[in-house]
Design an enzyme around this catalytic site. Structure first.
Site, PDB file in Angstrom:
ATOM      1  CD  GLU A  43     -12.972  58.868  12.822  1.00 37.18           C
ATOM      2  OE1 GLU A  43     -12.439  59.424  13.798  1.00 37.18           O
ATOM      3  OE2 GLU A  43     -13.850  58.000  12.940  1.00 37.18           O
ATOM      4  CG  ASP A  47      -8.252  58.931  16.646  1.00 36.11           C
ATOM      5  OD1 ASP A  47      -8.011  60.146  16.738  1.00 36.11           O
ATOM      6  OD2 ASP A  47      -8.426  58.190  17.636  1.00 36.11           O
ATOM      7  CG  ASP A 116     -14.935  62.396  11.332  1.00 40.33           C
ATOM      8  OD1 ASP A 116     -14.195  62.600  12.312  1.00 40.33           O
ATOM      9  OD2 ASP A 116     -16.171  62.280  11.427  1.00 40.33           O
ATOM     10  CD  GLU A 119      -9.053  61.593  13.284  1.00 38.66           C
ATOM     11  OE1 GLU A 119      -8.561  62.095  14.312  1.00 38.66           O
ATOM     12  OE2 GLU A 119     -10.163  61.017  13.278  1.00 38.66           O
TER      13      GLU A 119
END
Length: 224
Positions: A43, A47, A116, A119
């Site tokens: 995650e 991102d 989450d 990502e």
């Protein structure tokens, strides 16, 4: 390692065939599952990959735009709510590996869990096949949102605060009026209030969304 039929279907919706299926499995493993690596590190990486691709896309779409115009649009496209929307679009929740309590608590529908995981999936594609593969997936899944992102994408709370400050007023207050519903599907009612007495309220599944909706309603009335 082979993917289950459910994860194969998800892979097809993502339009990416994993050379290393374990990456997709890890990306969908929530911390509550236990006993194996969860998706937190993925995650974190995803991102950053998402941010890079969206920043590139916005700069390419509007070569003359300065940072002040691009930054709010960027924030709109990479925020948690948008990632969760995309996750729902590809039914990412169906493939999540959750602990029993999280699953019973509606984890497959929770915004934070979905965001989450989305990502983390981006990172999984990046590690599996490189940046170009991740970019293709992101641009396909975010395409409509990138095109629709308004030039003035300031969030409503910031816009309302600027409106108040320009008139010598104190910043707006946001008051929780009520919270109802179970933990996995709460409903929040928030009021946006100005010191001069103007008030508007809104309801949403998260405080943040309700605050922004209330701010947008109040700003719309003030500027209408």
């Amino acid at each position: 390692m082979k993917l289950s039929s459910a994860l194969k279907a998800l892979s097809e919706r993502l339009e990416h065939e994993f050379r290393d299926p374990s990456l997709l499995i890890r990306a969908l493993t929530h911390g509550s599952h236990g006993g194996e690596a969860d998706n937190q590190r993925l995650e974190f990486l995803g991102d950053r990959v998402l941010g890079l691709v969206i920043a590139e896309a916005l700069l390419e779409a509007d070569p003359r735009a300065d940072e002040g115009r691009i930054a709010p649009r960027f924030n709109t496209l990479v925020r948690r709510e948008t990632c969760a929307e995309v996750a729902r679009q590809v039914d990412l929740g169906a493939g999540l590996k959750l602990g029993r309590s999280e699953m019973l608590g509606g984890g497959r529908r929770k915004e934070a869990v979905l965001a989450d995981a989305m990502e983390a999936v981006i990172a999984a594609v990046y590690l599996d096949a490189g940046l170009d593969a991740a970019r293709r997936m992101i641009l396909r899944l975010w395409a409509g949102r990138i095109a629709a992102a308004p030039e003035d994408a300031r969030d409503a709370k910031s816009a309302l605060q600027e409106w108040a400050q320009a008139r010598g007023m104190t910043p707006p207050d946001y008051v929780l009026v009520s919270r109802e519903g179970p933990d996995h599907a709460p409903r929040f009612v928030i009021e946006a209030r100005l010191s001069t007495g103007e008030v508007e309220r809104a309801e949403a599944a998260t405080k943040r969304v309700a605050e922004h909706a209330a701010a947008a309603a109040l700003l719309g009335r003030l500027e209408g």
